[in-house]
Design a protein around this motif. Structure first.
Motif, mmCIF file in Angstrom:
data_model
loop_
_atom_site.group_PDB
_atom_site.id
_atom_site.type_symbol
_atom_site.label_atom_id
_atom_site.label_comp_id
_atom_site.label_asym_id
_atom_site.label_seq_id
_atom_site.Cartn_x
_atom_site.Cartn_y
_atom_site.Cartn_z
ATOM 1 N N GLU A 461 26.319 30.315 65.523
ATOM 2 C CA GLU A 461 26.488 29.156 66.417
ATOM 3 C C GLU A 461 25.373 28.131 66.220
ATOM 4 O O GLU A 461 25.631 26.934 66.121
ATOM 5 N N ILE A 462 24.123 28.584 66.171
ATOM 6 C CA ILE A 462 23.043 27.624 65.997
ATOM 7 C C ILE A 462 23.071 27.045 64.591
ATOM 8 O O ILE A 462 22.792 25.854 64.382
ATOM 9 N N SER A 463 23.466 27.829 63.596
ATOM 10 C CA SER A 463 23.529 27.333 62.221
ATOM 11 C C SER A 463 24.548 26.213 62.095
ATOM 12 O O SER A 463 24.245 25.120 61.585
ATOM 13 N N ARG A 464 25.771 26.428 62.553
ATOM 14 C CA ARG A 464 26.794 25.378 62.415
ATOM 15 C C ARG A 464 26.494 24.185 63.311
ATOM 16 O O ARG A 464 26.822 23.046 62.985
ATOM 17 N N SER A 465 25.839 24.448 64.458
ATOM 18 C CA SER A 465 25.496 23.349 65.365
ATOM 19 C C SER A 465 24.442 22.437 64.759
ATOM 20 O O SER A 465 24.492 21.210 64.929
ATOM 21 N N GLN A 466 23.496 23.031 64.054
ATOM 22 C CA GLN A 466 22.465 22.200 63.429
ATOM 23 C C GLN A 466 23.049 21.371 62.287
ATOM 24 O O GLN A 466 22.686 20.203 62.121
ATOM 25 N N ILE A 467 23.934 21.972 61.505
ATOM 26 C CA ILE A 467 24.603 21.185 60.465
ATOM 27 C C ILE A 467 25.317 19.997 61.100
ATOM 28 O O ILE A 467 25.181 18.862 60.646
ATOM 29 N N TRP A 468 26.058 20.257 62.161
ATOM 30 C CA TRP A 468 26.809 19.200 62.861
ATOM 31 C C TRP A 468 25.851 18.129 63.392
ATOM 32 O O TRP A 468 26.075 16.934 63.204
ATOM 33 N N TRP A 470 22.680 17.375 62.548
ATOM 34 C CA TRP A 470 21.942 16.626 61.532
ATOM 35 C C TRP A 470 22.826 15.588 60.854
ATOM 36 O O TRP A 470 22.375 14.478 60.571
ATOM 37 N N ILE A 471 24.076 15.943 60.619
ATOM 38 C CA ILE A 471 24.996 14.975 60.004
ATOM 39 C C ILE A 471 25.264 13.824 60.961
ATOM 40 O O ILE A 471 25.199 12.645 60.575
ATOM 41 N N ASN A 472 25.541 14.142 62.202
ATOM 42 C CA ASN A 472 25.873 13.095 63.165
ATOM 43 C C ASN A 472 24.676 12.246 63.559
ATOM 44 O O ASN A 472 24.839 11.099 63.996
ATOM 45 N N ALA A 473 23.464 12.784 63.378
ATOM 46 C CA ALA A 473 22.251 12.010 63.653
ATOM 47 C C ALA A 473 21.764 11.261 62.419
ATOM 48 O O ALA A 473 20.793 10.497 62.501
ATOM 49 N N GLY A 474 22.417 11.480 61.272
ATOM 50 C CA GLY A 474 22.004 10.798 60.045
ATOM 51 C C GLY A 474 20.614 11.196 59.579
ATOM 52 O O GLY A 474 19.855 10.361 59.074
ATOM 53 N N VAL A 475 20.267 12.487 59.739
ATOM 54 C CA VAL A 475 18.936 12.968 59.357
ATOM 55 C C VAL A 475 18.698 12.779 57.863
ATOM 56 O O VAL A 475 19.581 13.031 57.039
ATOM 57 N N GLU A 476 17.498 12.308 57.522
ATOM 58 C CA GLU A 476 17.093 12.219 56.118
ATOM 59 C C GLU A 476 16.041 13.291 55.856
ATOM 60 O O GLU A 476 15.030 13.381 56.552
ATOM 61 N N PHE A 477 16.296 14.131 54.854
ATOM 62 C CA PHE A 477 15.413 15.234 54.552
ATOM 63 C C PHE A 477 14.219 14.793 53.725
ATOM 64 O O PHE A 477 14.183 13.675 53.203
ATOM 65 N N GLU A 478 13.254 15.700 53.583
ATOM 66 C CA GLU A 478 12.006 15.386 52.889
ATOM 67 C C GLU A 478 12.218 15.073 51.405
ATOM 68 O O GLU A 478 11.393 14.392 50.782
ATOM 69 N N ASN A 479 13.328 15.525 50.842
ATOM 70 C CA ASN A 479 13.604 15.246 49.422
ATOM 71 C C ASN A 479 14.395 13.967 49.217
ATOM 72 O O ASN A 479 14.840 13.674 48.105
ATOM 73 N N LYS A 482 20.231 12.633 52.392
ATOM 74 C CA LYS A 482 20.655 12.396 53.768
ATOM 75 C C LYS A 482 21.712 13.421 54.162
ATOM 76 O O LYS A 482 22.567 13.787 53.349
ATOM 77 N N ALA A 483 21.624 13.913 55.385
ATOM 78 C CA ALA A 483 22.605 14.872 55.882
ATOM 79 C C ALA A 483 23.947 14.178 56.054
ATOM 80 O O ALA A 483 24.097 13.272 56.871
ATOM 81 N N THR A 484 24.902 14.574 55.238
ATOM 82 C CA THR A 484 26.251 14.018 55.298
ATOM 83 C C THR A 484 27.255 15.164 55.148
ATOM 84 O O THR A 484 26.915 16.267 54.719
ATOM 85 N N ALA A 485 28.501 14.868 55.481
ATOM 86 C CA ALA A 485 29.550 15.858 55.284
ATOM 87 C C ALA A 485 29.669 16.226 53.811
ATOM 88 O O ALA A 485 29.881 17.400 53.468
ATOM 89 N N GLU A 486 29.512 15.233 52.940
ATOM 90 C CA GLU A 486 29.613 15.481 51.502
ATOM 91 C C GLU A 486 28.515 16.434 51.039
ATOM 92 O O GLU A 486 28.762 17.347 50.225
ATOM 93 N N LEU A 520 33.442 27.647 58.410
ATOM 94 C CA LEU A 520 32.133 27.065 58.676
ATOM 95 C C LEU A 520 32.184 25.545 58.553
ATOM 96 O O LEU A 520 31.663 24.823 59.422
ATOM 97 N N LEU A 521 32.809 25.051 57.505
ATOM 98 C CA LEU A 521 32.891 23.600 57.336
ATOM 99 C C LEU A 521 33.735 22.969 58.444
ATOM 100 O O LEU A 521 33.413 21.876 58.923
ATOM 101 N N GLN A 522 34.770 23.658 58.859
ATOM 102 C CA GLN A 522 35.608 23.120 59.941
ATOM 103 C C GLN A 522 34.787 22.886 61.209
ATOM 104 O O GLN A 522 34.810 21.793 61.786
ATOM 105 N N VAL A 523 34.042 23.916 61.637
ATOM 106 C CA VAL A 523 33.316 23.794 62.908
ATOM 107 C C VAL A 523 32.030 22.991 62.748
ATOM 108 O O VAL A 523 31.448 22.557 63.760
#
Length: 542
Positions: A461-468, A470-479, A482-486, A520-523
């Motif tokens: 639950e926490i794993s899929r929630s964080q993916i969701w 980060w994507i919806n917040a447009g998080v940009e990682f250190e590398n 950018k967190a996107t669905a793609e 996982l991708l669905q949720v």
């Protein structure tokens, strides 16, 4: 108690040729009649409370805040009330082991040396019909001392130790949101919570009293004191129905939702004649924060789950408030999980991990907790040592009132007080753990060792929630990515290929890897955030 009429409950979608062994011992007419009566009386209120969850979530989305309830301020201000005194079997809870109710785990948990075993029908158990029925049988068989187990691979046999050396069982039914599709009344499924509670209580309440213990429960996923009130009403009815004294049942509530954290005293108050304590669970708590504040902006974006330790300021506020609340009201405060699974091959890995577990349990004991959770028998002596150092011969430290603690409403949701950011490795780990856990869950396994940690549904639950999030917040990682669905799909495809290479084509084909990847991708990617991943997952569970 008069003989019940034939139960109106229908057992559906169960192939008689594949029904669990000894199913009729669990699904007796009398037990099903009791479950049916629970369903008639209490499911309508359950349904209302689930709608109330949605309404409260909408209010949080509008305000981006939470506060202690003004309408219950008088309960918090009244220093005169306490919860019922703990029964002897639950007075010392310094180490509790958790795990599903399969036959081997039942024996190993009871024999583990822990004071309590959380016998889990919830996050550590995938609710296949086989698991639901056989778990009930295993507990009753243990109480009757007619349980043993032989491991087919090793040939090792397992049997129970003497009764005085066994852990006390505290059973955890499913949360309010999950239905049991295999038991229906007039075409409507019975809530899984009422099935699990009802069958266990009906068959074992008097048996446990004869053993000098009682029917004790952990209540999961509670979101408000009104949900605790419903459980209390169920307890009162159930005790009268079966013919045991009021107050026989004792319940420990998991404070694993952010809304419940603002209602700890009210939850204890509603259950005060049956309350035993509160527990602090990290992964579901973080999942609840993301779920409720997912559209609250950057200040609510959580970093990698492993970066959010119990020493994070907002987590420290939550745990210290829990200890103070419990001890003010005479209840046990139970700490969080040590999930490490010892390695059979790497002593150095074990050494480092054991030291982390020891430090974590030393902190909890020092903070005033009366006990804590472990996921593996090898961790029991480590946790026991931490609490023994503080408790000595005392069964608990409820006399430590922690009046130095002063937690404000804003402290519990000060997510941005944590100096850490989401990382690309965190995204990869969330995908890895999510796929591997869901695949096992779809095969009927709820407690799964992944990367030397015992994971359950809360981890997924926490794993899929964080993916969701980060994507919806447009998080940009250190590398720079950018967190996107793609990107999530790319990482998931790479993980699926890596698993195929790791385990080989035959094992890959025999598993449910593609199904887990897709779920996982669905949720994680759907715009409409699923309240619990186990809801769509249950539809796919055979």
């Amino acid at each position: 108690m008069s003989a019940p009429a034939p139960s109106p409950l229908a057992i559906v979608d169960v192939d008689p040729a594949k029904a669990p062994a000894r199913q009729d011992e669990v699904l007796t007419e009398a037990a099903l009649a009791f479950v049916a009566e629970l369903h008639r009386r209490f499911t309508p209120r359950r349904d209302e409370l689930l709608k109330r969850r949605d309404e409260r979530r909408a209010e949080i989305a509008r305000t981006s805040t939470l506060d202690f309830l003004p309408e219950t301020a008088h309960i918090r201000a009244d220093d005169s009330w306490k919860v019922a005194e703990a029964p002897a079997a639950l007075n010392d809870r310094r180490v509790e082991i958790t795990g599903p109710t399969d036959r081997k785990m039942t024996i190993n948990a009871l024999n583990s040396g822990a004071k309590v075993w959380l016998a889990d029908f919830e996050d550590a158990s995938a609710p296949t019909w086989e698991n639901v029925v056989s778990g009930q049988l295993n507990l009753t068989d243990a109480y009757e001392r007619r349980i043993d187990f032989t491991d087919e691979r090793s040939g090792k046999s397992y049997a129970l130790k003497p009764a005085e050396e066994l852990a006390t069982v505290v059973m955890r039914p499913r949360g309010w949101h999950l239905d049991e599709r295999h038991l229906q009344l007039d075409g409507k499924p019975v809530p899984g919570a009422l099935v699990d509670f009802g069958l266990y209580f009906f068959h074992n309440a008097k048996r446990l009293l004869d053993l000098g213990k009682g029917p004790y429960f952990y209540l999961p996923k509670t979101e408000s004191h009104l949900e605790a009130r419903l459980w209390n009403e169920i307890f009162v009815f159930a005790q009268d129905y079966v013919g045991v004294p009021q107050g026989t049942i004792r319940a420990t509530v998991l404070i694993e939702t952010i809304t419940a954290a603002y209602e700890m005293e009210e939850i204890l108050y509603e259950l005060r004649d049956h309350a035993s304590g509160l527990n602090a669970g990290r992964w579901d708590y973080l999942f609840s924060i993301v779920k409720n504040f997912r559209d609250g902006g950057a200040k609510f974006v959580l970093p990698d789950r492993n970066a959010v330790t119990m020493t994070a300021p907002f987590m420290r506020a939550y745990t210290e408030l829990l200890v103070r609340t419990c001890h003010k009201r005479g209840a046990h405060a139970i700490g969080g999980m040590a999930a490490f699974i010892p390695s059979r091959r790497d002593a150095e890995v074990n050494k480092v991990a054991f030291e982390k577990v020891r430090a974590d349990k030393d902190r909890e004991a020092g903070d005033g907790f009366d006990g804590s959770w472990v996921a593996h028998p090898d961790l029991v002596p480590i946790a026991m040592e931490s609490f023994d150092k503080v408790l000595g011969e005392k069964p608990n430290q409820k006399d430590r009132l922690r009046e130095d603690v002063d937690v404000k409403a804003a402290d519990l949701i000060a997510i941005d007080s944590l100096d850490a950011k989401p990382t690309y490795d965190g995204l990869v780990n969330a995908v890895q753990v999510g796929i591997r856990y869901i695949e096992a869950w779809l095969r009927g396994l709820g407690a799964v060792a992944i990367f030397n940690l015992m994971e359950d549904a809360a981890t997924a639950e926490i794993s899929r929630s964080q993916i969701w999030q980060w994507i919806n917040a447009g998080v940009e990682f250190e590398n720079g990515k950018k967190a996107t669905a793609e990107l999530a799909r790319e990482v998931a495809a790479e993980e699926l290929a890596a698993i195929r290479k790791e385990i080989g084509e035959e094992a890959f084909a025999a598993g449910k890897w593609q199904q887990a990847h897709d779920l996982l991708l669905q949720v994680s990617l759907d715009t409409d955030y699923a309240a619990f991943l186990t809801l769509p997952a249950y539809d796919q569970l055979v």
